[in-house]
Design an enzyme around this catalytic site. Structure first.
Site, PDB file in Angstrom:
ATOM      1  N   ARG A   1     -44.628 -46.994  94.265  1.00  0.00           N
ATOM      2  CA  ARG A   1     -45.567 -45.974  93.793  1.00  0.00           C
ATOM      3  C   ARG A   1     -45.528 -45.872  92.257  1.00  0.00           C
ATOM      4  NH1 ARG A   1     -44.562 -41.468  98.597  1.00  0.00           N
ATOM      5  NH2 ARG A   1     -46.428 -41.978  99.804  1.00  0.00           N
TER       6      ARG A   1
ATOM      7  N   HIS B   1     -48.055 -45.652 102.044  1.00  0.00           N
ATOM      8  CA  HIS B   1     -47.548 -44.612 102.954  1.00  0.00           C
ATOM      9  C   HIS B   1     -46.294 -45.133 103.627  1.00  0.00           C
ATOM     10  CE1 HIS B   1     -47.379 -41.723 106.285  1.00  0.00           C
ATOM     11  NE2 HIS B   1     -47.119 -42.770 107.044  1.00  0.00           N
TER      12      HIS B   1
ATOM     13  N   TYR C   1     -53.555 -37.851 109.720  1.00  0.00           N
ATOM     14  CA  TYR C   1     -53.029 -36.817 108.816  1.00  0.00           C
ATOM     15  C   TYR C   1     -53.224 -35.402 109.379  1.00  0.00           C
ATOM     16  CZ  TYR C   1     -51.991 -40.095 104.996  1.00  0.00           C
ATOM     17  OH  TYR C   1     -51.449 -41.086 104.205  1.00  0.00           O
TER      18      TYR C   1
ATOM     19  N   GLU D   1     -46.413 -43.125 114.626  1.00  0.00           N
ATOM     20  CA  GLU D   1     -47.416 -43.717 113.728  1.00  0.00           C
ATOM     21  C   GLU D   1     -47.651 -45.192 114.066  1.00  0.00           C
ATOM     22  OE1 GLU D   1     -46.107 -42.740 109.753  1.00  0.00           O
ATOM     23  OE2 GLU D   1     -46.610 -40.620 110.029  1.00  0.00           O
TER      24      GLU D   1
ATOM     25  N   LYS E   1     -52.437 -48.504 100.826  1.00  0.00           N
ATOM     26  CA  LYS E   1     -53.601 -47.616 100.829  1.00  0.00           C
ATOM     27  C   LYS E   1     -54.792 -48.234 100.080  1.00  0.00           C
ATOM     28  CE  LYS E   1     -50.941 -43.310 101.270  1.00  0.00           C
ATOM     29  NZ  LYS E   1     -50.721 -41.956 100.694  1.00  0.00           N
TER      30      LYS E   1
ATOM     31  N   THR F   1     -43.692 -39.079  96.274  1.00  0.00           N
ATOM     32  CA  THR F   1     -45.133 -38.957  96.556  1.00  0.00           C
ATOM     33  C   THR F   1     -45.971 -39.033  95.280  1.00  0.00           C
ATOM     34  OG1 THR F   1     -44.549 -37.505  98.394  1.00  0.00           O
ATOM     35  CG2 THR F   1     -46.858 -37.506  97.699  1.00  0.00           C
TER      36      THR F   1
ATOM     37  N   ARG G   1     -38.971 -45.698 102.454  1.00  0.00           N
ATOM     38  CA  ARG G   1     -39.254 -44.540 101.591  1.00  0.00           C
ATOM     39  C   ARG G   1     -38.591 -44.729 100.212  1.00  0.00           C
ATOM     40  NH1 ARG G   1     -42.890 -40.303 103.254  1.00  0.00           N
ATOM     41  NH2 ARG G   1     -41.712 -38.953 101.857  1.00  0.00           N
TER      42      ARG G   1
ATOM     43  N   PHE H   1     -55.582 -30.147  99.991  1.00  0.00           N
ATOM     44  CA  PHE H   1     -55.975 -31.505  99.604  1.00  0.00           C
ATOM     45  C   PHE H   1     -56.452 -32.348 100.790  1.00  0.00           C
ATOM     46  CE2 PHE H   1     -51.350 -31.498 100.292  1.00  0.00           C
ATOM     47  CZ  PHE H   1     -51.199 -32.539 101.208  1.00  0.00           C
TER      48      PHE H   1
ATOM     49  N   ASN I   1     -51.488 -43.044  95.651  1.00  0.00           N
ATOM     50  CA  ASN I   1     -50.097 -43.438  95.428  1.00  0.00           C
ATOM     51  C   ASN I   1     -49.717 -44.736  96.142  1.00  0.00           C
ATOM     52  OD1 ASN I   1     -50.155 -42.424  97.966  1.00  0.00           O
ATOM     53  ND2 ASN I   1     -48.731 -40.732  97.616  1.00  0.00           N
TER      54      ASN I   1
HETATM   55  P1  GDP Z   1     -45.767 -38.634 101.561  1.00  0.00           P
HETATM   56  O1  GDP Z   1     -44.997 -38.470 102.852  1.00  0.00           O
HETATM   57  O2  GDP Z   1     -44.878 -39.001 100.397  1.00  0.00           O
HETATM   58  O3  GDP Z   1     -46.931 -39.586 101.691  1.00  0.00           O
HETATM   59  O4  GDP Z   1     -46.365 -37.201 101.156  1.00  0.00           O
HETATM   60  P2  GDP Z   1     -47.059 -36.027 102.007  1.00  0.00           P
HETATM   61  O5  GDP Z   1     -46.785 -36.197 103.478  1.00  0.00           O
HETATM   62  O6  GDP Z   1     -46.664 -34.745 101.355  1.00  0.00           O
HETATM   63  O7  GDP Z   1     -48.608 -36.211 101.719  1.00  0.00           O
HETATM   64  C1  GDP Z   1     -49.349 -37.204 102.389  1.00  0.00           C
HETATM   65  C2  GDP Z   1     -50.306 -37.828 101.411  1.00  0.00           C
HETATM   66  O8  GDP Z   1     -51.274 -36.863 101.011  1.00  0.00           O
HETATM   67  C3  GDP Z   1     -49.691 -38.307 100.102  1.00  0.00           C
HETATM   68  O9  GDP Z   1     -49.103 -39.581 100.194  1.00  0.00           O
HETATM   69  C4  GDP Z   1     -50.878 -38.295  99.169  1.00  0.00           C
HETATM   70  O10 GDP Z   1     -51.684 -39.467  99.304  1.00  0.00           O
HETATM   71  C5  GDP Z   1     -51.671 -37.092  99.679  1.00  0.00           C
HETATM   72  N1  GDP Z   1     -51.381 -35.893  98.898  1.00  0.00           N
HETATM   73  C6  GDP Z   1     -50.258 -35.128  98.899  1.00  0.00           C
HETATM   74  N2  GDP Z   1     -50.348 -34.096  98.043  1.00  0.00           N
HETATM   75  C7  GDP Z   1     -51.594 -34.202  97.466  1.00  0.00           C
HETATM   76  C8  GDP Z   1     -52.306 -33.436  96.493  1.00  0.00           C
HETATM   77  O11 GDP Z   1     -51.830 -32.438  95.967  1.00  0.00           O
HETATM   78  N3  GDP Z   1     -53.564 -33.883  96.174  1.00  0.00           N
HETATM   79  C9  GDP Z   1     -54.134 -34.971  96.754  1.00  0.00           C
HETATM   80  N4  GDP Z   1     -55.383 -35.341  96.393  1.00  0.00           N
HETATM   81  N5  GDP Z   1     -53.497 -35.717  97.678  1.00  0.00           N
HETATM   82  C10 GDP Z   1     -52.244 -35.338  98.023  1.00  0.00           C
END
Ligand code: GDP
Length: 142
Positions: free
Chosen positions: A106, A119, A53, A130, A13, A95, A89, A61, A116
């Site tokens: 991460r 992805h 996304y 994807e 990222k 996350t 993963r 968010f 973080n």
């Molecule tokens: P992942 O599958 O571990 O990437 O997690 P998710 O699918 O839940 O979220 C996608 C991405 O959105 C995450 O990797 C973060 O970059 C972002 N994200 C998730 N939760 C938050 C949050 O509470 N705040 C912000 N700013 N970004 C978030």
């Protein structure tokens, strides 16, 4: 779990590219036995980030996430390994980078819930979707 060789989709990222950590993360990918089968440096446009996304569109968010993902270049990759999707993963960690153990990508390179570093697809089915969102068939090496 079977040891079938599969592909997953990864992003280094914008925070990690900006911090100069893309090389370190690619080294970890190599060290953990993933084969890189596709890779390019891109700067995501707003429509590309919003489309990628889309599942998070209603989340509070979402705006911050799109701002972040369009804030600079990122590296998109196709990774191949036995059970590549869960293996990547595991290597990334959870996350929230502030809770990710040291030794995970991460944990070592991320700084927050949003920023973080990487992805990884959350299922083998989404990995294929994807990969085809960012790569044409001709962009994969054999
Ligand atoms: P992942 O599958 O571990 O990437 O997690 P998710 O699918 O839940 O979220 C996608 C991405 O959105 C995450 O990797 C973060 O970059 C972002 N994200 C998730 N939760 C938050 C949050 O509470 N705040 C912000 N700013 N970004 C978030």
């Amino acid at each position: 779990m079977s040891e079938q060789v599969t592909r997953t989709f990864a992003i280094i990222k914008p925070d990690a590219v900006r911090a100069g950590n893309a090389g370190n993360i690619i080294q970890r990918i190599n060290d953990h036995g993933f084969k890189i089968v596709a890779m390019k440096l891109i700067h995501m446009s707003r429509p590309v980030a919003e489309g990628f996304y889309a599942v998070h569109r209603e989340r509070p968010f979402f705006g911050e996430l799109v701002e972040f993902m369009t804030s600079g270049p990122s590296v998109v990759l196709g990774l191949e390994k036995a059970n590549a999707q869960p293996a990547w993963r595991d290597l990334m960690g959870p996350t929230d980078a502030t809770k990710a153990p040291k030794g995970t990508i991460r944990g070592d390179f991320g700084t927050s819930m949003g920023e973080n570093a990487t992805h990884g697809s959350d299922s083998p089915e989404n990995a294929l979707i994807e990969l085809s969102y960012f790569f044409n068939a001709t962009e994969f090496v054999a």
